[in-house]
Design a protein around this motif. Structure first.
Motif, PDB file in Angstrom:
ATOM      1  N   PRO A  63       0.860  -1.394  -0.026  1.00 32.27           N
ATOM      2  CA  PRO A  63      -0.117  -0.392   0.459  1.00 32.27           C
ATOM      3  C   PRO A  63       0.964   1.142   0.158  1.00 32.27           C
ATOM      4  CG  PRO A  63      -0.186  -0.390   1.737  1.00 32.27           C
ATOM      5  CD  PRO A  63       1.212  -1.797   1.259  1.00 32.27           C
ATOM      6  N   PHE A  64       0.058   2.585  -0.121  1.00 33.92           N
ATOM      7  CA  PHE A  64       0.909   4.049  -0.344  1.00 33.92           C
ATOM      8  C   PHE A  64       1.358   3.931   2.031  1.00 33.92           C
ATOM      9  CE2 PHE A  64      -0.498   4.210  -4.785  1.00 33.92           C
ATOM     10  CZ  PHE A  64       0.656   4.880  -4.852  1.00 33.92           C
ATOM     11  N   ALA A  65       0.307   3.495   2.055  1.00 39.01           N
ATOM     12  CA  ALA A  65      -0.366   3.772   3.945  1.00 39.01           C
ATOM     13  C   ALA A  65      -0.521   2.631   4.153  1.00 39.01           C
ATOM     14  CB  ALA A  65       0.061   5.164   3.916  1.00 39.01           C
ATOM     15  N   THR A  66      -0.161   2.337   5.946  1.00 41.13           N
ATOM     16  CA  THR A  66      -0.802   1.650   6.642  1.00 41.13           C
ATOM     17  C   THR A  66      -2.042   1.827   6.485  1.00 41.13           C
ATOM     18  OG1 THR A  66       1.149   1.218   8.467  1.00 41.13           O
ATOM     19  CG2 THR A  66      -1.159   0.679   9.351  1.00 41.13           C
ATOM     20  N   GLY A  67      -2.347   3.291   6.682  1.00 37.63           N
ATOM     21  CA  GLY A  67      -4.248   3.593   6.810  1.00 37.63           C
ATOM     22  C   GLY A  67      -5.139   2.964   5.623  1.00 37.63           C
ATOM     23  N   GLN A  68      -4.691   2.012   4.596  1.00 36.12           N
ATOM     24  CA  GLN A  68      -5.263   1.869   4.045  1.00 36.12           C
ATOM     25  C   GLN A  68      -5.761   0.453   4.181  1.00 36.12           C
ATOM     26  OE1 GLN A  68      -2.129   2.552   0.553  1.00 36.12           O
ATOM     27  NE2 GLN A  68      -3.906   2.921  -0.123  1.00 36.12           N
ATOM     28  N   GLU A  69      -5.555  -0.368   4.731  1.00 29.11           N
ATOM     29  CA  GLU A  69      -5.743  -1.509   5.398  1.00 29.11           C
ATOM     30  C   GLU A  69      -6.226  -2.018   5.571  1.00 29.11           C
ATOM     31  OE1 GLU A  69      -3.126  -4.292   4.058  1.00 29.11           O
ATOM     32  OE2 GLU A  69      -1.983  -2.452   2.725  1.00 29.11           O
ATOM     33  N   PRO A  70      -7.226  -2.963   5.923  1.00 25.43           N
ATOM     34  CA  PRO A  70      -7.201  -4.040   4.799  1.00 25.43           C
ATOM     35  C   PRO A  70      -7.113  -3.741   3.362  1.00 25.43           C
ATOM     36  CG  PRO A  70      -9.717  -4.267   5.700  1.00 25.43           C
ATOM     37  CD  PRO A  70      -8.865  -3.079   5.701  1.00 25.43           C
ATOM     38  N   TYR A  71      -6.443  -3.662   2.693  1.00 21.10           N
ATOM     39  CA  TYR A  71      -6.235  -3.133   0.680  1.00 21.10           C
ATOM     40  C   TYR A  71      -6.138  -4.904   0.234  1.00 21.10           C
ATOM     41  CZ  TYR A  71      -5.755  -1.369  -3.609  1.00 21.10           C
ATOM     42  OH  TYR A  71      -5.779  -1.060  -4.589  1.00 21.10           O
ATOM     43  N   TYR A  72      -6.823  -4.703  -0.592  1.00 21.98           N
ATOM     44  CA  TYR A  72      -6.095  -5.282  -1.842  1.00 21.98           C
ATOM     45  C   TYR A  72      -7.088  -5.609  -2.890  1.00 21.98           C
ATOM     46  CZ  TYR A  72     -11.374  -6.278  -0.291  1.00 21.98           C
ATOM     47  OH  TYR A  72     -12.593  -6.910   0.234  1.00 21.98           O
ATOM     48  N   TYR A  73      -6.141  -5.879  -4.104  1.00 20.25           N
ATOM     49  CA  TYR A  73      -6.802  -5.224  -5.808  1.00 20.25           C
ATOM     50  C   TYR A  73      -8.140  -5.516  -5.615  1.00 20.25           C
ATOM     51  CZ  TYR A  73      -7.036  -9.353  -7.825  1.00 20.25           C
ATOM     52  OH  TYR A  73      -7.219 -11.442  -8.529  1.00 20.25           O
ATOM     53  N   ALA A  74      -8.641  -6.558  -5.616  1.00 24.68           N
ATOM     54  CA  ALA A  74      -9.943  -7.321  -5.757  1.00 24.68           C
ATOM     55  C   ALA A  74     -11.088  -7.400  -5.382  1.00 24.68           C
ATOM     56  CB  ALA A  74     -10.383  -9.243  -5.442  1.00 24.68           C
ATOM     57  N   HIS A  75     -10.741  -5.313  -5.036  1.00 23.03           N
ATOM     58  CA  HIS A  75     -12.032  -4.345  -3.880  1.00 23.03           C
ATOM     59  C   HIS A  75     -13.786  -4.276  -5.580  1.00 23.03           C
ATOM     60  CE1 HIS A  75     -10.666  -1.023  -5.916  1.00 23.03           C
ATOM     61  NE2 HIS A  75      -9.447  -1.314  -5.999  1.00 23.03           N
ATOM     62  N   LYS A  76     -14.183  -3.904  -4.411  1.00 23.39           N
ATOM     63  CA  LYS A  76     -15.635  -3.294  -5.020  1.00 23.39           C
ATOM     64  C   LYS A  76     -15.365  -1.340  -5.561  1.00 23.39           C
ATOM     65  CE  LYS A  76     -17.931  -6.836  -4.484  1.00 23.39           C
ATOM     66  NZ  LYS A  76     -19.313  -7.018  -3.369  1.00 23.39           N
ATOM     67  N   SER A  77     -16.077  -1.468  -6.174  1.00 24.59           N
ATOM     68  CA  SER A  77     -15.807  -0.405  -6.747  1.00 24.59           C
ATOM     69  C   SER A  77     -16.420   1.301  -6.579  1.00 24.59           C
ATOM     70  CB  SER A  77     -16.267  -0.062  -8.981  1.00 24.59           C
ATOM     71  OG  SER A  77     -15.942   1.667  -9.009  1.00 24.59           O
ATOM     72  N   THR A  78     -17.195   1.173  -5.215  1.00 23.32           N
ATOM     73  CA  THR A  78     -18.283   1.906  -4.908  1.00 23.32           C
ATOM     74  C   THR A  78     -18.988   2.638  -5.551  1.00 23.32           C
ATOM     75  OG1 THR A  78     -16.883   4.321  -4.771  1.00 23.32           O
ATOM     76  CG2 THR A  78     -16.397   2.689  -3.370  1.00 23.32           C
ATOM     77  N   GLY A  79     -19.806   3.159  -5.513  1.00 24.08           N
ATOM     78  CA  GLY A  79     -20.539   4.091  -6.683  1.00 24.08           C
ATOM     79  C   GLY A  79     -19.463   5.576  -6.635  1.00 24.08           C
ATOM     80  N   ARG A  80     -19.124   5.431  -5.958  1.00 24.49           N
ATOM     81  CA  ARG A  80     -18.279   7.014  -6.497  1.00 24.49           C
ATOM     82  C   ARG A  80     -16.585   6.657  -6.667  1.00 24.49           C
ATOM     83  NH1 ARG A  80     -20.648  12.391  -3.155  1.00 24.49           N
ATOM     84  NH2 ARG A  80     -22.789  12.056  -3.834  1.00 24.49           N
ATOM     85  N   PRO A  81     -16.307   5.976  -7.473  1.00 19.42           N
ATOM     86  CA  PRO A  81     -15.202   5.400  -7.934  1.00 19.42           C
ATOM     87  C   PRO A  81     -14.139   6.813  -8.505  1.00 19.42           C
ATOM     88  CG  PRO A  81     -16.175   4.538  -9.672  1.00 19.42           C
ATOM     89  CD  PRO A  81     -17.307   5.531  -8.841  1.00 19.42           C
ATOM     90  N   ASN A  82     -12.631   7.469  -7.727  1.00 19.41           N
ATOM     91  CA  ASN A  82     -12.273   8.376  -8.538  1.00 19.41           C
ATOM     92  C   ASN A  82     -11.913   7.299 -10.155  1.00 19.41           C
ATOM     93  OD1 ASN A  82     -10.781  10.607  -7.256  1.00 19.41           O
ATOM     94  ND2 ASN A  82      -9.389   9.929  -8.863  1.00 19.41           N
ATOM     95  N   PRO A  83     -11.355   8.617 -11.119  1.00 21.08           N
ATOM     96  CA  PRO A  83     -10.797   7.952 -12.101  1.00 21.08           C
ATOM     97  C   PRO A  83      -9.436   8.544 -12.282  1.00 21.08           C
ATOM     98  CG  PRO A  83     -11.966  10.635 -12.522  1.00 21.08           C
ATOM     99  CD  PRO A  83     -12.597   9.679 -10.863  1.00 21.08           C
TER     100      PRO A  83
END
Length: 764
Positions: free
Chosen positions: A596-616
């Motif tokens: 990750p960029f930072a610990t605060g992203q955890e849990p982070y994994y690539y197969a996450h959902k998009s959310t309804g407001r993904p950042n392009p």
């Protein structure tokens, strides 16, 4: 909360496991149907046993005469001695021990069982053989980065041959927990964050441990898939913590590696420490009976983890030891590890009617069937041979496999300016950092029988690889978590006098593994200060990370032109790293976890959902899904890893882009190496279901292929998709495939574009 089962799911999701059990040679012994007689001999023996002797067959304890680091990892019960355990064997109060001290200890205990005990039931000897026995291989997380299940099978095979030679019948491995929070220390024992890779590694390790000649072979050890289930989803990445996730997530993410292990023939599993939506796994009948037994047809043995039944009291689920025994046993835990609760409380529970005799007999049958499958009734000493113990361990062939597996587990994160590979002559090389030299922190966490003292360190490996060893210096610079007086000054002097610096920094082996959760997955501050001082000399720096998890890299470490992830590589650490540093072999591994960029992203994994407001793609936008300080992505994504070649992806071909309901679709891309070195590339196929009745991950790995390309060569790599590859659990938690549009990528990592396109699944 109790999860509700859906009957159709048994046939759909459990069919593979049931088929494997039916086809298994041990099927007649490990019958799934309760009460089925496995053999007249065992039934006759069962009829002769007292209730106390039956409870003894369900009691496994840490060996009082322990081997290697066993006492430090799993302290024995207070007051237990080898003589007291021999007395328990004579009196039928013990089914076996674990983490004992080799063949001689096993011989003495088994002799008492066969000559002095009333029923002469052979003992079972178990051990934690997680990533090697005396020959130590890379930690499982590192080895998963090879993306080579065949390699994992071969290292497990060597580990089994060595362990069996020391009298061991049963290993508490593989750990098949999916781990998506890098704060959790036990992720080092598994295969990372991806379900497909986790399934493939789980099956490979089971095959390796158990071999191809049957469990009765003297070089086979029984595998134990652990920890059932969702231990890797502990809240906050805190070991032993609670887990509260949906049944859909359990069935989609955490169950499949266990199913793969059982399909591969694993006859035992271990209940997890954690509670699951309020019910501890060790006392969870939905998990251990409804899912495991009824749906999947598992007919093997369930063992608690170390004092797992006792811990039901601390969970607040059982009032006392007697109730904890009843709850765990009736839920489906057949064997108790270390607490002694079954031995102490089952006889009275049966006498009072609180536990049916039929359930007691069922559990004892499962234990006896395991012993029969292992050939112990035929020859209780088949794996106990002190002479063989000396000839099967740390052979030249075994150490060669250790070196191969170690170098094939190293990931190249960066190589700016093609600093690597290094020249083998004419350059002064300064090895700097707490891991530059010395027999420590080489084999990694949770290894009972291996030794750092028998392993090769970095400076030894590098000096053996260069033309003039006198040009290689080694300076600590700092400790792992503490500064050294004058350390930075000495490191700066060493760097200034050198042409190239190899900075060996990261985590000590006590910083990952069981009970080693971290709230900040960064390199310790003294080492960051060391890295900054060395970088300030202006000398080119190669960072060689030692780590048991993904790390959040920053500062001079992140800015170094070259970064290698070298994990904990085992017996041949130094030579393997040198092989990669000097280009004897090119780096071929990929990240099994996202950095990750930072610990605060955890849990982070690539197969996450998009959310309804993904950042392009691009800069963070207001009111989109991202942190203020970091993007919603990885610094280094799952599947990332460079080679010494220059790899390009082109010419995606999906034909007419239409996948017929009962047809197949070929997805092809051309991979080119325009560099000057031979390169091994892990070509990865990802798919996204664009619109479905259940929201889907942004990408899911569906297949991968490792190819070798000569300089200037190119190769078309083709994958084949069919409808079943697009299955997900639908609204009713049944396997579902829906017609529609899909995105597809052939790419070098989970977040790289590679070459991408779309296709359509056409309805029936």
């Amino acid at each position: 909360m109790e999860f509700t089962g859906i009957s159709r799911r048994a046939a759909l999701l459990g069919a593979g496991a049931v088929t494997a059990w039916l086809a298994s040679p041990a099927r007649a012994l490990m019958a799934a149907a309760d009460g089925v007689a496995s053999s007249p001999m065992l039934e006759s023996l069962l009829a002769k046993m007292t209730v106390a002797e039956k409870a003894g067959q369900l009691t496994l304890m840490a060996a009082a005469w322990a081997g290697g680091a066993a006492n430090a990892l799993n302290p024995i019960t207070a007051g237990a001695t080898f003589e007291s355990q021999l007395a328990d064997v004579r009196n039928g109060r013990l089914t076996g021990v674990f983490n004992g001290n080799g063949a001689e200890m096993a011989r003495r205990m088994q002799t008492v069982a066969m000559k002095e005990a009333r029923l002469k039931i052979p003992l079972l000897f178990a051990a934690d053989v997680i990533h090697g026995f005396r020959t130590v291989f890379p930690v499982p997380l590192a080895e998963a980065g090879s993306f080579e299940p065949d390699l994992a099978e071969r290292t497990a095979r060597v580990a089994a041959i060595e362990a069996a030679a020391a009298g061991i019948d049963w290993t508490f491995a593989p750990m098949v927990d999916i781990s998506r929070d890098q704060r959790w220390g036990r992720g080092v024992e598994g295969a990372g964050e991806d379900v497909l890779l986790g399934r493939m590694m789980a099956a490979a390790r089971v095959r390796g441990f158990q071999g191809t000649r049957g469990l009765a072979a003297d070089d086979a050890v029984l595998a134990c898939a652990k920890h059932f289930v969702a231990y890797g989803a502990a809240e906050g990445g805190l070991d032993y913590n609670s887990v509260d996730i949906s049944e859909r997530t359990l069935r989609s993410v955490y169950f499949p590696p266990f199913q793969a292990a059982f399909d591969a023939g694993a006859l035992t599993t271990m209940a997890a420490f954690n509670d699951l939506s309020g019910i501890p796994a060790t006392a969870n009948p939905w998990l251990l009976d409804q899912v495991l037994r009824k749906e999947w047809g598992f007919g093997g043995l369930v063992v608690s983890d170390y004092t797992g039944d006792e811990e039901l009291i601390a969970h607040g689920y059982a009032a006392d030891a007697r109730e904890a025994t009843r709850l765990a046993f009736l839920a489906g835990v057949d064997m108790s590890m270390q607490s002694g609760f079954y031995r102490d409380h089952l006889p009275d529970l049966v006498a009072s009617g609180a536990v049916p005799m039929a359930r007691l007999d069922q559990a004892v049958r499962r234990v006896l069937r395991v012993k029969l499958a292992l050939g112990l009734f035929d020859d209780p000493f088949r794996r106990i041979d002190p002479k063989r113990e000396k000839t099967r361990v740390r052979t030249k062939a075994n150490l060669a496999v250790a070196r191969e597996s170690a170098r094939r587990s190293i990931v190249l994160l960066k190589n700016d300016g093609e600093l690597l590979p290094l020249p083998r002559s004419g350059k002064r090389i300064a090895l700097i950092g707490p891991f530059a030299q010395g027999q420590q922190d080489l084999i990694g966490p949770w290894n009972v029988y291996g030794s750092d003292a028998e392993s090769v360190d970095l400076v030894t490996g590098v000096r053996a690889a260069v033309a003039d060893p006198s040009l290689v210096t080694a300076t600590a610079g700092s400790g792992i978590e503490e500064a050294l007086p004058g350390g930075i000054a000495a490191a700066v002097a060493a760097a200034t006098a050198a042409d190239i610096v190899v900075l060996a920094i990261g985590e000590g082996q006590r910083m990952s593994g069981e009970a080693q959760s971290r709230d900040d997955i960064v390199i310790p501050a003294p080492q960051l200060a060391l890295a900054a001082a060395v970088a300030a000399t202006g000398k080119p720096v190669v960072v060689a990370l030692r780590n048991g998890r993904a790390l959040a890299l920053s500062g001079a470490v992140l800015d170094a032109p070259a970064i290698l992830v070298t994990w904990f590589l085992g017996s041949q650490s130094g030579p393997a790293i040198a092989d990669i540093l000097f280009g004897v072999e090119g780096p071929s591994a990929r990240l099994p976890v996202s950095f990750p960029f930072a610990t605060g992203q955890e849990p982070y994994y690539y197969a996450h959902k998009s959310t309804g407001r993904p950042n392009p793609p691009g800069a963070p936008l207001e009111y989109k899904a991202h942190y203020r300080e970091a993007p919603n992505g990885a610094r280094f994504a799952f599947g990332h890893g460079l080679t010494y070649g220059r790899i390009g992806y082109s010419a995606l071909n999906v034909g007419d882009g239409r996948l017929a309901w009962d047809g197949t679709l070929s997805v092809a891309a051309t991979i080119t190496n325009s560099g000057d070195h031979v390169a091994e590339e892990v070509v990865q196929l990802y798919v996204q279901d664009i619109a479905a009745s259940i929201t889907q991950p942004v990408r899911v790995l569906k297949a991968f292929r490792k190819i070798r390309l000569a300089p200037g060569a190119q190769q078309e790599v083709t994958f084949t998709l069919q409808r079943t590859d697009l299955t997900f659990l639908g609204v009713a938690l049944t396997p579902t495939v829906e017609p529609g549009r899909f995105r597809v990528w052939v790419a070098p990592s989970a977040e790289a574009e590679g070459v991408g396109g779309t296709f359509e699944l056409i309805g029936a």
